[in-house]
Design a protein around this motif. Sequence first.
Motif, short mmCIF file in Angstrom:
data_model
loop_
_atom_site.label_atom_id
_atom_site.label_comp_id
_atom_site.label_asym_id
_atom_site.label_seq_id
_atom_site.Cartn_x
_atom_site.Cartn_y
_atom_site.Cartn_z
N ALA A 122 35.92 31.31 38.88
CA ALA A 122 35.47 32.37 38.93
C ALA A 122 35.76 33.43 39.52
N GLY A 123 36.94 33.59 39.62
CA GLY A 123 37.67 34.74 40.30
C GLY A 123 38.07 35.08 42.08
N ALA A 124 36.92 33.85 42.55
CA ALA A 124 37.46 33.09 43.77
C ALA A 124 38.50 31.96 43.66
N VAL A 125 38.37 31.29 44.98
CA VAL A 125 38.87 30.02 45.01
C VAL A 125 37.86 29.45 46.08
N ARG A 126 37.80 27.89 44.88
CA ARG A 126 36.12 27.12 45.35
C ARG A 126 37.46 26.45 46.36
N TYR A 375 43.63 29.76 36.44
CA TYR A 375 44.39 29.91 36.96
C TYR A 375 45.72 31.46 36.03
N CYS A 376 45.22 31.46 34.94
CA CYS A 376 46.19 32.45 34.15
C CYS A 376 45.66 33.90 34.58
N ASP A 377 46.88 34.31 34.55
CA ASP A 377 46.06 36.06 34.72
C ASP A 377 45.86 36.74 33.83
N HIS A 378 46.47 36.71 32.57
CA HIS A 378 45.66 37.12 31.41
C HIS A 378 44.99 36.03 30.05
N ILE A 379 43.82 36.37 29.48
CA ILE A 379 43.81 35.26 28.53
C ILE A 379 43.44 35.64 26.73
N VAL A 380 43.26 34.80 25.98
CA VAL A 380 42.63 34.97 24.98
C VAL A 380 41.80 34.16 24.07
N ALA A 394 38.56 37.22 34.69
CA ALA A 394 36.92 37.50 35.23
C ALA A 394 36.72 38.76 34.26
N GLU A 395 37.31 39.39 32.91
CA GLU A 395 37.21 40.02 32.14
C GLU A 395 36.33 39.23 31.48
N VAL A 396 36.78 38.41 30.89
CA VAL A 396 35.87 37.30 29.47
C VAL A 396 35.18 36.68 30.19
N ARG A 397 35.35 36.56 31.51
CA ARG A 397 33.89 36.16 31.94
C ARG A 397 32.48 37.12 32.14
N ALA A 398 32.67 38.12 32.08
CA ALA A 398 31.83 39.48 32.32
C ALA A 398 30.51 38.52 30.65
#
Lengths: 433, 376, 372
Positions: A122-126, A375-380, A394-398
Motif C-alpha cells: 500500500a505505498g509503504a514498505v511493510r 512491486y510495479c511502477d504502473h499497473i493495468v 497508489a492511484e489504482v488503490r485509491a
Amino acid sequence: MKQKLGLACTLVRPPQLLVLDEPTVGVDPLSRRELWQIVRHLVREQALTVLMSTAYLDEAERADRVVVLQGGRVLAEDAPESITRLAAGRAFALRPVAPDNARRLQARLLASDALIDAVPDAGAVRSVWRQAESALAAGAAAVTPRFEDGFMVLLRRTLAPEMHGEIVLAHPPAASSGPVIEVADLLKRFGAFTAVDRVSFRVARGEIFGLLGPNGAGKTTTFRMLCGLLTPSAGVLRIGGVDVRAAGDAARAQLGYVAQKFSLYGPLSARENLEFFASAYGLRGARRRARIDWALRQFELMQADGAAADLPGGFKQRLAMAAALLHEPRILFLDEPTSGADPLARRAFWRRIAALADQGVTVVVTTHFMQEAEYCDHIVIMDAGRVLAQGTPAEVRARAPREGERDPTMEDAFIAVVEQARAAETAVVAGAA
Amino acid sequence: MRAEVSDAAHARLARVRTLVRKEWRQMIRDPASIAMGVVLPVILILLFGYGLSLDVKNVPLAVLDQDGSALARGLIGGLQLSPYFQPRPVASLRAAEALLAARRVDGILTVPQQFARRARAGGAVVQLVVSGTDANTARIIEAYVNGVVAAWAAREAPALAGPVRVQSRLWFNEANDSRYFLVPGLIVLVMTLIGAFLTAMVVAREWERGTFEALFVTPVRAAEILLGKTLPYFALGMVGLVLCVLAGRFLFHVPVRGSLAVLLLGSMLYMLVAVGIGLLISSAVKNQLVASQVTLLATFMPAFMLSGLLFDLRSMPAPIRALTYVLPARYFVALLQTTFLAGDIWSVIVPNALALLAMVAVIALVLGAITRKRLA
Amino acid sequence: MLAALLRIAALTRKELLAVLKDRRTRLSLLVPVLVQTLVFGYAASYDLNRVPYVLWSRGAGEAATALVARFDGTGIFRRVATVSSEPALRAAIDSRRALLALELPPDFSRRLAAGHPATVQLIADGRNSNTASTALGYAQAVIGSFNASWQAAHGQGAPPVRLSTRAWYNPNLLTRWDMIPGLIGTLTLLQTLLLTAMSVAREREQGTFDQLLVTPFRPVEIMAGKALPAMLIGLAQASGVLLVAQLWFRIPFEGSFAVLYGGIIVFVLAAVGIGLVVSALSYSMQQAMLYSFVLLMPFTLLSGLTTPIANMPRALQYFTRINPLRYAIEIAQRVYLEGAGLKLLLPDLWPLALIAAVTLSAASWLFRHRLQ
C-alpha cells in the motif's frame, strides 16, 4: 471455474472431510473469494472439516488452525493468531521519500541485518524488525502484525536469509527517450469474439509494468501480442520504437520471454538449455561463452546437474529467467512467474526483478497476486478485453471504497474495479433488453 | 438382514450405472475416441474389403512361341481362356526379358522349338520364368500355369499324361477368394484397435490428468471402477463387430456358416481380453504416448502378423510359434475363421474359447489386485 | 544465411539431445525396430515348411506305399493321422489338426500297376485359402515328380509336357527375401512419421514452443531443425534393418548401397514432409497421433508389402501412387534382389521426390502461416 466444478463434484455427496490440495493456484482474486465463500459456508452449515494446503498466506490466515511445514518438518502447529503474535511489536511501515519508491526502499532495507522481512505494501514498505528500537530510530510507524509477518519470523529462526537476487548486468540497456513499449487501440478478434478491445498503454524504460485481471480477461492475449506470438487485428504496437507488425524480427530481438510453465527442455541439463538458447539468439564464440558463464553465475545455476525436468521449482524459474536474458534484451516479459511459488521464492524472485529494473531493463509481468502488484511502477487492470483501470499502484488503490480504519489493499481495489465494471455492463445489457 | 443386503447391492448397481453413464458420455463427446472407435474401423473395413487381396488375376505374361505349331497354339489358347492371365505375345527372348526387367510383365512362358514333335513322344518342356521379387505371387503364377499345362496335357495326350491324376478341393472356400479369410481377420484388428488401443490411450490420458486418482477417493469399489471403465469400450467394440459382420456379409459377400451366437460370445470374450490389456498397459505406463506405442507393438502388430490371419502359424520357427500361444489374437482368429467359414465346429471353438476365458480370468485377477492395492 | 544455418544446427543438436539423452527413448527408437525385423523376418512368410496332412488310403499296394513315402519324404508334409473313413477325415480337417487330406481310391495301386491312370483327391482347409493353395501347389509338385519317376520306372515314356520354372532374383521363391527389404521402408516410416508429427505438438504442450517463437528463429528454420534430426534417426533405423538383413538373415544384396541409400534419403524426406504437415496442423500430441494413424493404416496396408498392388481395384491402385511407402518398398526390393540401378528405378524415384517436394513445401507454408 474448473476448481469450483471440481469442488462441486466432491460435494455432491456431502463428506465429513474435504481435502483441498492448493486449490487456488492460478486463480484470480474474484474466483478465489467465491471459492472461499463456498468453503466457509460448508464449514459453518454442514460442520464439514476442511484440510487445505496453500502457499498463499492470506488464505492460511483465514483457517482455524495452521501447520507450518519447512523441509519436511513441522515448524509450528497452532491457531493463526498465535503465529501472527510472533511478530507482535515488531511490524512497522516505512514510507519512501520521493524520488525514492517503495521497491527501492525495500531493497535497501533488506540489505540490513536489522530486518527479518520487508515487502512493499500500500505505498509503504511493510517490515518486520529484530528490534523495535531500530525500527523506531529509522522513523518507521508501528502497524498491526498479520499472519505473513509471524510466518516470516518463524521461518527466519531456522533459515538464514538468502543473499541471492543481486543480478548485475554486464551491459545495462542504454538510456532512451520515449516509451519502450507503446500500445494504442490494440484489438484482437477471434472470429466474432473480441478478446482484446482497444487497449492502450505505455511503458517507460526501467519500469516494472503489471498486467492484472481475472482469468479470461484478455491479459494473456495482450501479452502474446506484445511478444509477437499473436498478430493484432488492429491498433498500434511498438516495441523500442519499432512497429511489431512491420518488423517482427527487430522487435523480437529486443525482448526476453519467460512463459508461465518455465518453458525449458526437460531432458536437457541447465547448461545445455542455456547453450541452446544462446545459439538460438545467434550468440557465437567468446560472447556466447561469456554470456553462458554470466547466466550460470548470476542465477546460481553452477551446481544444477542433471535434466532440467528434475530440478526443483526455484532452479527452474531461475534457469528460465537466465535463458530469457542471455541475449541482453531491453525488455523482459514474464507470464505469471510466481504462480504456485512459496513466499520465500516469491521474495527472491522480486528482488531479482527489481534489480533488473533498476539497471534499466523494462519488465512486463502478469500476475494473480494483488500484493505483488505493489512491486510495479504502473499497473493495468483488465476484464473482458478492456482496460478498467491504470496508473501507479497508489492511484489504482485509491479507487477502492474505504471501509473503516484499514487502508484498502490492492486486492480490495481489484475486486471493486472489476465488480463495478461488470455491474455497469449488466445494467447496459438490461437497459438494452 | 436380507433387506440390508439388497440395499447394498442396489447401491452398488446404481454406482456402476452412474460410472458407466459417465464413461459413455465422456467417450462419445471425445473426438479422439470417435476417430479411434468409428473412423479408423471404417477405414480398416474399406481397406480390407476392397484393398487387400491375395487373389492373382489378369497376370500380364509374356508368351514366346518358338514352335508355331497347332499344338503350341492350343496350349497358349488355354492361357488366353484362363481368367488368371493376360498373355502378351513377344517375338524374342530379349524383348520378353526387357519387359520382365521393366516389370511390364510378371513372367515369361517359352514354348520351345520342336515342342509339338516332343510332346507327341513325351518329354516336351515348357519354360516359365517368373520374377521372384514378390515370391508369393510368383508361386501362385507358377501353380496356375501348371494347371493350364496339365489340363492341356490331359486333353491332348491322355495316354502320356501321367498315371496319377489329381482332383483337388478347397474346402470352406471353393472359389478361393481371399476375402473369405481377410474379413474375419479384419474383425480381430478392429476389436484390437477399439478394445486395447483406444482404452489404453483414453485411460492413460486420465492418469495424466489425475481424474483417475480422483475416482479412487470416492466410495466406489475397485471392481466397480473397472466395470465402469470396461463397459463403454466393450459396447463400442460390439458396435464395431456388428459393422464388420454386416459389411462382410452384404458388402463383401463372405458367408457366415456358424451361428451368430457363437460369433457374438467369442467376440465378447476377445473384447474383454482386449479391454483388459488396454487397462493393464495404461495403468502400467500412465502416459498416452508410451501407452499408444506399447499397445501398438504388443497388440496391433501381433494381431496382424502373428495371429494366423495372414501367415501360417505352423510354419513359423519354434520360438515364435511358442510366443503366439500367449497372444489372444491367435485364438480369436482361429475361432472367427472357423465360425465364419466352417460352421460351429466345437473341436475348434471350445479350446479357443477356453483359452480366451482363461486370459480374461488372469487379466481380471491382475487388474483387481492392482486396483485394490492402489485403493489401500 | 550463416546465422540461420547456425540456428538450425543448434535446434538439430537440441532435438537429438532431447531424444537421445533419455535411455528409455533411445531404446524405444532402436529395440522395437530390431525386434520387429527379426520377428517379422521369421514370421511374415507365406512359405510353408510344415504342412500337417491326413491320409485316407482306401486300398493298399505298391503304388500307394510309394506315393505316401514320397509325401512323407519331403520333410514338408507331416502325416498327423491315418484314417479309414470320411467322417474321420472331415474331423481331422475341421478341427484344424490337418491342413491337407490325401485320399487314395481303393483301386489305386491296381490301376497304376495295370498302366491305367488313377485319380487321387487332395482336400485343403480353405479357412486361409492362400495357405491352402500353397499347400495344394506343393502337393501337386510331389505328385508330378512321382508321375515322372513312375513312368520312367515302368517304361511308360515321359509325360507329354513338363513345366520347368525358373525364378529370377529369388530362385527358391522365399517370401523372406522380399519381405525384409520391404521392412526397411515400413519400419522407418512408422517412427519417422510419428516422431516428426509430434515434434511441434510436444513443444506446444510443454510450452516451449512460444519460447522458440520469441527467439529469432524463423518458422522455416524451426521446420528444418525438426526435419533434420528426424531424418538422421530415420536413416539410422533404416540402417539397423539393413544390418539385420545383411548380417542375420544374409539376404543376397545384388545392387549398390549408394543407390539404396539414395532411395532411402528421398523416401525419408517424403516421410518427414508428411510428418511436418501433420505436425503443423495438430495442436496436441493426441491429435498428431490420431492423424498419423489415420495415414499410416492405408500407407502400410496398401503398400504392396503383404498383398500385391496389382490385385487391388483400380481406384486403390491410383491411391498407391501417392503412397511413399509403395515406392520405398519397390526401390528396396529391386535394389536388393534385382540389382536395379538408378535408371530402372527412375519410375519409383521421381514420384517419391515429387511427394517430398510437395509435402515439404506444404509444410513450410503451414509453418509460416499456421504456427501461432
